[in-house]
Design an enzyme around this catalytic site. Structure first.
Site, PDB file in Angstrom:
ATOM      1  CG  ASP A 207      -0.229  -0.013   2.538  1.00  0.00           C
ATOM      2  OD1 ASP A 207       1.019  -0.126   2.519  1.00  0.00           O
ATOM      3  OD2 ASP A 207      -0.900   0.091   3.579  1.00  0.00           O
TER       4      ASP A 207
ATOM      5  CG  ASP B 192      16.066  35.676  -5.872  1.00  0.00           C
ATOM      6  OD1 ASP B 192      16.809  35.858  -4.886  1.00  0.00           O
ATOM      7  OD2 ASP B 192      15.666  34.556  -6.219  1.00  0.00           O
TER       8      ASP B 192
ATOM      9  NE  ARG C 285      10.608  25.708  -3.550  1.00  0.00           N
ATOM     10  CZ  ARG C 285      10.936  24.425  -3.640  1.00  0.00           C
ATOM     11  NH1 ARG C 285      10.451  23.560  -2.752  1.00  0.00           N
ATOM     12  NH2 ARG C 285      11.723  23.992  -4.596  1.00  0.00           N
TER      13      ARG C 285
ATOM     14  CG  HIS D 141      14.622  28.202   0.472  1.00  0.00           C
ATOM     15  ND1 HIS D 141      15.165  28.424  -0.775  1.00  0.00           N
ATOM     16  CD2 HIS D 141      13.475  28.929   0.504  1.00  0.00           C
ATOM     17  CE1 HIS D 141      14.389  29.236  -1.467  1.00  0.00           C
ATOM     18  NE2 HIS D 141      13.356  29.565  -0.705  1.00  0.00           N
TER      19      HIS D 141
ATOM     20  CE  LYS E  80      12.436  35.229  -7.727  1.00  0.00           C
ATOM     21  NZ  LYS E  80      12.752  33.875  -7.236  1.00  0.00           N
TER      22      LYS E  80
ATOM     23  NE  ARG F 258       8.041  32.988  -6.077  1.00  0.00           N
ATOM     24  CZ  ARG F 258       8.434  31.956  -6.814  1.00  0.00           C
ATOM     25  NH1 ARG F 258       7.547  31.303  -7.551  1.00  0.00           N
ATOM     26  NH2 ARG F 258       9.695  31.597  -6.838  1.00  0.00           N
TER      27      ARG F 258
END
Length: 315
Positions: free
Chosen positions: A38, A172, A97, A131, A195, A197
């Site tokens: 599964d 960026d 993020r 990050h 940059k 978004r």
């Protein structure tokens, strides 16, 4: 020399774990990892870890959920097998993020994952190029945060690019600090791509701040390349402003979705990533060079195990 040191690996990046073990001169621990019909993850330790200093090497790169769950189960297995200390070695930390609430009714997934790792039983964490640096504070255990910059910069130093021809380009505004560190190591001037978004999947790049880069060699540094939208947008801006040669570099080569197609279409002169992710050495990518971070992680593990300072590895 390494009393009771044990290196274990999940299926997230076994090749990197093997390199780390070889650097340390020890064998990689024996783990059986599979899936039930599964889809549930099944893990079994095939060696005694009682009283051992265990380091579990597992990148949470795609498939992210499977690798993350496998890491948690490995930690739990070691805890229940009476390991003396468990360190989660996470070369690539997924779910990073969302590290803050930038709009209403959204989660902070990096804090959630940090809680899961600690609650599973990890005593400390060893990570590379998070990050966002503040993610270190989300863990309620010690975190050693390493950077791949010295290894990546060493590659470009070997190319012997003249300083007057070199421009470090930040893709960026969020990568400015990282780009400044590379500029300090490599020299040259600095330029920043403006940059914006549009949404979670699309970004727009138009303007270049700083420079000039006309007729020069542009090195574009980022922490990760996922779909390559941001980085190829920066490549386009650099090319429109007259860069003679363009090299793209990132610590984490995640390479999802249209990344390979976009990077090949951008026709960069070189693409350099580290081997923190299992699929970083993608044979479909043109002009790709993969550098190993195994010596850096191996040295950090050696120093943590022997209770020595690892601070110089942060630079």
């Amino acid at each position: 020399m390494y009393e009771r040191l044990t290196i274990l690996s999940g299926r997230g990046n076994p090749a990197l774990a093997t390199e780390i073990a070889e650097y340390l001169g020890i064998g990689l621990g024996h783990v059986d990892a599979s899936n039930f019909p599964d889809g549930e993850v099944s893990v079994k330790l095939n060696q005694n870890v009682r009283g051992c200093d265990v380091f579990i090497v597992q990148s949470t790169s795609p498939p992210v959920n499977d690798n993350l769950m496998e890491l948690l189960i490995l930690i739990d297995a070691c805890r229940r097998a009476s390991a003396a200390r468990i360190t989660a070695v996470i070369p690539y930390f997924g779910y990073a993020r969302q590290d803050r609430k930038d709009s209403g009714r959204v989660p902070i997934t990096s804090k959630l994952v940090a809680n899961l790792i600690v609650q599973a039983g990890a005593h400390r964490v060893l990570a590379m190029d998070l990050h966002a640096a503040q993610i270190q504070g989300f863990f309620d255990v010690p975190v050693d945060h390493l950077y791949a910059a010295p290894i990546l910069d060493k590659h470009f130093k070997s190319m012997d690019i003249a300083l007057e021809d070199l421009v470090i380009v930040s893709p960026d505004e969020g990568s400015i600090k990282r780009s400044l560190q590379h500029q300090e190591n490599l020299g040259g001037s600095l330029a920043i791509v403006d940059k914006r978004r549009a949404n979670a999947l699309e970004t727009r790049q138009a303007n270049l701040i700083g420079g000039p880069i006309d007729g020069k060699t542009a090195l574009i540094f980022d922490d990760m390349i996922t779909t390559a939208g941001s980085i190829t947008g920066a490549v386009k801006v650099a090319r429109e402003h007259g860069a003679r040669r363009i090299y793209v570099c990132a610590t984490h080569g995640v390479f999802c979705g249209p990344a390979v197609e976009r990077l090949n279409a951008s026709q960069v002169d070189g693409l350099v990533v580290s081997n923190t992710c299992r699929d970083a050495s993608n044979p479909l990518l043109k002009n790709l060079t993969t550098v190993s971070v195994a010596p850096l992680l191996g040295e950090a593990i050696r120093r943590v195990h022997r209770n020595e300072s690892v601070s110089y590895l942060f630079d």
